[in-house]
Write a protein that holds these residues in place. Structure first.
Motif, mmCIF file in Angstrom:
data_model
loop_
_atom_site.group_PDB
_atom_site.id
_atom_site.type_symbol
_atom_site.label_atom_id
_atom_site.label_comp_id
_atom_site.label_asym_id
_atom_site.label_seq_id
_atom_site.Cartn_x
_atom_site.Cartn_y
_atom_site.Cartn_z
ATOM 1 N N GLY A 2 7.741 34.264 15.202
ATOM 2 C CA GLY A 2 8.831 35.004 14.567
ATOM 3 C C GLY A 2 8.647 35.089 13.061
ATOM 4 N N SER A 3 7.812 34.209 12.484
ATOM 5 C CA SER A 3 7.697 34.227 11.027
ATOM 6 C C SER A 3 6.557 35.129 10.560
ATOM 7 C CB SER A 3 7.451 32.806 10.520
ATOM 8 O OG SER A 3 6.246 32.346 11.069
ATOM 9 N N LEU A 4 5.774 35.675 11.465
ATOM 10 C CA LEU A 4 4.660 36.540 11.080
ATOM 11 C C LEU A 4 5.198 37.881 10.637
ATOM 12 C CD1 LEU A 4 1.577 37.013 11.088
ATOM 13 C CD2 LEU A 4 1.794 37.800 13.439
ATOM 14 N N ASN A 5 4.991 38.201 9.351
ATOM 15 C CA ASN A 5 5.608 39.411 8.809
ATOM 16 C C ASN A 5 4.670 40.333 8.071
ATOM 17 O OD1 ASN A 5 8.334 39.169 9.583
ATOM 18 N ND2 ASN A 5 8.601 37.506 8.120
ATOM 19 N N ASN A 6 3.623 39.773 7.470
ATOM 20 C CA ASN A 6 2.821 40.545 6.538
ATOM 21 C C ASN A 6 1.570 41.109 7.208
ATOM 22 O OD1 ASN A 6 2.960 41.435 4.001
ATOM 23 N ND2 ASN A 6 2.198 39.595 3.010
ATOM 24 N N SER A 66 5.869 44.843 10.505
ATOM 25 C CA SER A 66 6.753 43.898 11.194
ATOM 26 C C SER A 66 8.151 44.466 11.418
ATOM 27 C CB SER A 66 6.845 42.589 10.400
ATOM 28 O OG SER A 66 7.382 42.864 9.122
ATOM 29 N N LYS A 67 8.505 45.504 10.630
ATOM 30 C CA LYS A 67 9.861 46.064 10.755
ATOM 31 C C LYS A 67 9.878 47.428 11.460
ATOM 32 C CE LYS A 67 12.100 43.829 6.760
ATOM 33 N NZ LYS A 67 11.744 42.557 7.249
ATOM 34 N N PRO A 141 15.955 36.602 16.082
ATOM 35 C CA PRO A 141 14.888 36.599 15.082
ATOM 36 C C PRO A 141 13.820 35.530 15.345
ATOM 37 C CG PRO A 141 16.965 35.839 14.107
ATOM 38 C CD PRO A 141 17.268 36.256 15.501
ATOM 39 N N ASN A 145 9.056 40.236 17.933
ATOM 40 C CA ASN A 145 9.399 41.626 18.207
ATOM 41 C C ASN A 145 8.143 42.349 18.706
ATOM 42 O OD1 ASN A 145 7.844 42.420 15.977
ATOM 43 N ND2 ASN A 145 9.612 42.502 14.608
ATOM 44 N N GLN A 148 4.955 42.113 16.532
ATOM 45 C CA GLN A 148 4.362 40.769 16.565
ATOM 46 C C GLN A 148 3.665 40.521 17.899
ATOM 47 O OE1 GLN A 148 8.061 38.906 15.627
ATOM 48 N NE2 GLN A 148 7.638 38.762 13.434
ATOM 49 N N CYS B 262 11.449 46.603 16.963
ATOM 50 C CA CYS B 262 11.222 45.656 15.876
ATOM 51 C C CYS B 262 12.539 45.332 15.191
ATOM 52 C CB CYS B 262 10.216 46.219 14.866
ATOM 53 S SG CYS B 262 8.583 46.494 15.576
ATOM 54 N N ASN B 264 15.014 47.511 14.231
ATOM 55 C CA ASN B 264 15.520 48.454 13.230
ATOM 56 C C ASN B 264 16.144 49.678 13.831
ATOM 57 O OD1 ASN B 264 15.229 47.628 10.622
ATOM 58 N ND2 ASN B 264 13.038 48.012 10.638
#
Lengths: 174, 591
Positions: A2-6, A66-67, A141, A145, A148, B262, B264
């Motif tokens: 869940g912390s993988l974002n970049n 990630s978003k 969270p 997602n 990921q 994701c 959003n």
């Protein structure tokens, strides 16, 4: 997870060997030749619009962060810098001759967007992952997602270290 | 918001827009939930095939589970003074597991135009996948199901209207049906179809290597299958069948799925997709978007522009002329005609490789961006098949935009009839066949019509006949111009057609939508009443200035929400706070 974002995930498909049968653009009449230009445009078959049809090669269908999905605007700019002789107006991003080209492109994109990691996911892989996926905990969270999940299940690209990137990219453009 | 409203808002059986998803709640709660529904007397009840049959063979309509008892549902709704309208999907439905297919029939996940597996997230955050409708076993089971449904309706005395529901989404400004599929199942079905086509017409063999031919046949196959499902429904449920309704679901496109999966939601995109749907006479729906997550302003848009007006006008019985004064319809200045994709063989000129070709031309010519900036969403996109001369409609207030490529004898005749009766036609002659070009020139000569020829960024020929205006332009030449030149050209065209409108709402982030209705007996000073609705979905204050044109009188300011309206002699200023909205009614008259 869940912390993988970049990171970025590039979803691509292969539409077959590259066929160079796209008609050459006709040379346009001089812009001050107004008398003949209307006639010219009414008679020809508008081949410049047919460039919108995909030809062979690898094509990027979507790029995910990630978003969510990334708008192709910046990606098209980078593609245009990398391949100045190729058209970048199609719905998908491409064509790329090989996966190596996509990797170079993704490295450039990550550099521009300050992303640390990237992965390539073919449409076949994507479809298999979706078919096997039973749930998606989008409201939790701590759970991965879709981006990921795709990143974890597909091939990560080895990006050059930050300090080395400028040198490599400098050589690409000069 | 009250506790009850909050609970209502998050009720899985009531996703909004007066839809009732009966399978998501116990039948013992049906009455209380129906009574609490606030969107008027019409309740939309989609029929969930997979809920009534797990295998595709045996069907339950209340024998096993009371929640399957549709007759009881209709009866109960009647007791609550509500009218049930059943929606039966004739394509995969994005709000149903497996797209609506019974579990044993859901074999192959369908693939969209990008070859990505069709998946979406519903209002509960659940992952749903669309399965292919091109499997012959699916069609066979479907016809069996609707036969059983018809039998059940008859024997249970169910007296409710039933609509066929076509489901799709908006992407890149165009409508895409969920019936579309490029999976292996589709490939096998298409191969069989081509085999049959070759048997019937062996001469097709020589075209088989042509990509263009294959695409044409793909299109024809798609429409054949679509019609099969619809015709089966019409035949079996003829007593209850009212028609086909075309819906687009916000948040359901492949791009939306990538975002929503994701975490959003892109509300500004949903808003644009909704308005684009209205321009295509497609009903937009937000039932996939979680109620609790919907921004207030977006919900208001849906309620005002869709639920309380458009849907009612589609599903309610035809009403008397005077009732039309209470309904606002989308204001349309431009009818943009598209190829009729259903009948590829009728037009030899249409390029079936790319059915969006005409729309792309308008994009390249700058027409779409001009309309977006100056006449946002005041256009309709219609198949050319629907272009006909209608003497009951006021022709002078709209412009019919036709690409010359679409002109055949029927279209040509209608162009002339419309022009001679005071209508306004704008035609791109770049792809008009020499045959019809000559016929037009002959028409001008025979009727002694003076044709004005000018050059304004491109060649423009125009003819006038009473109120009628016929303008031919060279779109191909316009393609080569700069964006500002293209904009100047379209600005000149819009002035030539004397479109009476308040423009200059220059704020990209504020959504605006115009509607119109007839004037009532107490409003006889005006030819029509137009309503402008403004919505600010941003987190910032926005100011809009509307020049008050001489044909307009501000009549009413309605439903102000975080909005301040100041009226001056020649201008109206609207300040919208974040999540602000307001509607303004104008009386319109001729000078």
């Amino acid at each position: 997870m869940g912390s993988l974002n970049n990171f970025l995930v590039s979803i691509y498909h292969f539409s077959g060997p590259i066929i160079s049968t796209a008609p050459a653009l006709p040379s346009l009449p001089p812009s001050n030749d107004l008398e003949n230009s209307a006639d010219f445009f009414s008679k020809r078959d508008e081949p410049y619009l047919e460039n919108l049809v995909e030809s062979g090669g690898h094509w990027i269908v979507a790029i995910l962060g990630s978003k969510g999905h990334l708008d192709f605007e910046q990606a098209r700019e980078i593609y245009g810098e990398l391949f100045p002789n190729r058209s970048a107006k199609e719905k998908h991003l491409g064509a790329f001759d090989s996966l190596d080209e996509i990797e170079i492109f993704m490295a450039l994109l990550c550099d521009k967007l300050q992303m640390e990691r990237a992965a390539l996911c073919s449409v076949v892989e994507y479809n298999a992952i979706i078919e096997n996926l039973t749930t998606l905990e989008i409201n939790d969270p701590s759970r991965p997602n879709l981006a990921q999940i795709l990143f974890s299940k597909t091939r990560e690209i080895k990006l050059p270290e930050n300090s080395k990137r400028k040198g490599i990219f400098g050589k690409l453009f000069h | 918001m009250s506790v009850i409203e909050a609970m209502q808002n998050s009720d899985p059986a009531c996703p909004g827009e007066n839809w009732f998803l009966y399978w998501r709640t116990s039948s013992s709660l049906w009455r209380s939930k129906i009574e609490k529904m606030r969107g008027g007397k019409n309740i939309i009840v989609p029929i969930n095939w997979s809920f009534h049959s797990e295998t595709g063979d045996r069907v339950d309509f209340g024998n096993d589970r009371p929640e399957s008892n549709l007759a009881r549902l209709v009866e109960m709704a009647g007791e609550c003074n509500r009218t049930v309208h059943f929606y039966l999907p004739v394509t995969p439905a994005p709000f149903l597991q497996n797209g609506g297919l019974p579990h044993l029939l859901a074999r192959q996940v369908a693939q969209g135009p990008d070859q990505l597996a069709f998946a979406m997230v519903d209002s509960l955050g659940q992952l749903l996948k669309i399965h292919s409708f091109f499997d012959p076993r699916v069609f066979q089971s479907f016809t069996k199901f609707i036969g059983q449904l018809a039998h059940y309706f008859t024997h249970s005395g169910v007296n409710a209207k039933l609509w066929g529901l076509e489901c799709g989404y908006i992407e890149n400004g165009g409508y895409q049906s969920f019936l579309f599929d490029r999976s292996k199942t589709y490939g096998q079905a298409f191969t069989r179809y081509m085999g049959l086509a070759k048997e019937e017409a062996p001469e097709l063999e020589k075209n088989l290597n042509s990509l263009s031919f294959e695409k044409k046949m793909n299109m024809r196959f798609f429409w054949t299958i679509r019609d099969l499902y619809i015709d089966a429904l019409k035949k079996e449920l003829s007593t209850h069948f009212e028609g086909i309704l075309k819906y687009s679901f916000m948040g359901a496109s492949p791009i939306d799925f990538l975002d929503r999966a994701c975490g959003n939601n892109n509300f500004s995109k949903y808003s644009e997709d909704m308005l684009e749907s209205l321009c295509r006479d497609v009903i937009p729906s937000s039932i996939l978007i979680p109620q609790s997550g919907k921004k207030t302003i977006y919900s208001r848009q849906v309620d005002e522009l869709v639920s309380y007006s458009l849907v009612s006008s589609k599903i309610e019985d035809s009403y008397y002329e005077e009732d039309r004064q209470s309904y606002f319809f989308g204001l349309v200045f431009f009818h943009l005609f598209l190829p009729d994709q259903k009948v590829p063989q009728q037009s030899h000129m249409v390029d079936w490789e790319n059915p969006l070709r005409i729309e792309e031309r308008w994009m390249v010519q700058g027409l779409r961006s001009f309309l977006k900036n100056n006449f946002p969403y005041t256009y309709s996109l219609i198949p050319i098949e629907k272009f006909r001369f209608d003497e009951t409609v006021s022709l002078s207030s709209k412009v019919s935009v036709i690409d010359g490529e679409l002109v055949d004898q029927k279209v040509f005749n209608n162009v002339l009839k419309t022009f001679m009766s005071g209508g306004q036609i704008l035609m791109d002659r770049s792809n008009l066949s020499p045959f019809f070009l000559l016929k037009l020139e002959t028409f001008f000569l025979e009727n002694s019509l003076a044709v004005e020829k000018i050059f304004f960024h491109t060649n423009v020929h125009s003819a006038l006949l009473g109120d009628g205006k016929l303008v031919l332009y060279e779109g191909g030449l316009l393609n080569t111009k700069s964006e500002s030149e293209k904009n100047e050209f379209w600005e000149k065209m819009s002035k030539f057609f004397n479109l009476v409108h308040i423009k200059n709402i220059k704020n990209d982030e504020v959504t605006s939508y115009w509607r119109t209705r007839s004037s009532s007996p107490s409003e006889l000073n005006y030819e029509e009443i137009r309503r402008l609705s403004l919505y600010n979905g941003t987190s910032y204050k926005k100011k809009i200035k509307l020049p008050l044109e001489r044909n307009f009188v501000l009549l009413k300011i309605l439903d102000e929400q975080n909005a301040v309206v100041q009226s001056y002699p020649h201008q109206i200023e609207v300040q919208l706070l974040p999540e602000g909205a307001v509607s303004l009614d104008f009386g319109v008259f001729s000078v």
